[in-house]
Write a protein that holds these residues in place. Structure first.
Motif, short mmCIF file in Angstrom:
data_model
loop_
_atom_site.label_atom_id
_atom_site.label_comp_id
_atom_site.label_asym_id
_atom_site.label_seq_id
_atom_site.Cartn_x
_atom_site.Cartn_y
_atom_site.Cartn_z
N SER A 2 51.85 31.36 52.24
CA SER A 2 50.61 30.80 51.71
C SER A 2 50.07 31.70 50.61
O SER A 2 50.43 32.87 50.50
CB SER A 2 49.58 30.65 52.83
OG SER A 2 49.09 31.91 53.22
N GLN A 3 49.16 31.15 49.82
CA GLN A 3 48.56 31.93 48.74
C GLN A 3 47.81 33.14 49.28
O GLN A 3 47.74 34.16 48.61
CB GLN A 3 47.64 31.06 47.91
CG GLN A 3 48.38 30.07 47.04
CD GLN A 3 47.45 29.25 46.17
OE1 GLN A 3 46.25 29.47 46.14
NE2 GLN A 3 48.02 28.30 45.47
N GLN A 4 47.26 33.05 50.49
CA GLN A 4 46.53 34.17 51.06
C GLN A 4 47.45 35.35 51.36
O GLN A 4 47.01 36.48 51.40
CB GLN A 4 45.80 33.75 52.35
CG GLN A 4 44.64 32.81 52.13
CD GLN A 4 45.09 31.37 51.94
OE1 GLN A 4 46.18 30.98 52.33
NE2 GLN A 4 44.26 30.56 51.30
N GLY A 9 48.68 39.65 42.13
CA GLY A 9 49.13 39.04 40.88
C GLY A 9 49.79 37.69 41.11
O GLY A 9 49.50 36.71 40.41
N ALA A 10 50.67 37.62 42.08
CA ALA A 10 51.35 36.35 42.38
C ALA A 10 50.35 35.32 42.89
O ALA A 10 50.44 34.14 42.55
CB ALA A 10 52.46 36.57 43.40
N GLY A 11 49.39 35.76 43.68
CA GLY A 11 48.37 34.85 44.18
C GLY A 11 47.54 34.24 43.06
O GLY A 11 47.19 33.06 43.11
N ALA A 58 57.27 44.56 45.00
CA ALA A 58 58.26 43.69 45.64
C ALA A 58 58.82 44.35 46.90
O ALA A 58 59.06 43.68 47.90
CB ALA A 58 59.38 43.35 44.67
N VAL A 59 59.04 45.67 46.86
CA VAL A 59 59.51 46.38 48.06
C VAL A 59 58.48 46.21 49.16
O VAL A 59 58.81 45.85 50.30
CB VAL A 59 59.80 47.86 47.76
CG1 VAL A 59 60.02 48.65 49.05
CG2 VAL A 59 61.02 48.00 46.84
#
Length: 105
Positions: A2-4, A9-11, A58-59
């Motif tokens: 989910s966006q949460q 940044g991705a959110g 990302a890690v």
């Protein structure tokens, strides 16, 4: 995811550009289904790719998801150890500290 649960940044991208985010998510699903690797193997490979790209965010994200999916901290840390002969000691140590940011908190 989910966006949460997304990194900040991705959110923001998911919120501001939902059609792009959905297309990106669909690409991820298609790539995951394109071959015979099981979910655990895919998760460890994606962590290794994040380590190789030296992407701390990302890690962190892949470690969090790995732990949520029942992966052991020791297995996740081994990914950093496996990076040492290929990427070098500094990259492997950096990856280990990023992994421990999550596993030791």
């Amino acid at each position: 995811m989910s966006q949460q649960e997304l990194p900040a940044g991705a959110g923001q991208v998911a919120e501001q550009y939902p059609e792009i985010w959905e297309a990106y998510a669909e690409l991820g699903r298609a790539c995951a289904e394109s071959g015979p690797l099981d979910a655990r193997t895919r998760r460890l490979v994606k962590l290794a790719l994040a380590v190789g790209a030296r992407s701390e965010g990302a890690v962190h994200s892949h470690v969090r998801r790995g732990l949520e999916e029942g992966e052991s901290a020791e297995a996740l840390k081994q990914v950093a150890m496996l990076a040492i002969p290929t990427l070098g000691l500094p990259s492997g140590v950096a990856a280990l500290t990023w992994i421990e940011d999550i596993t030791e908190s």
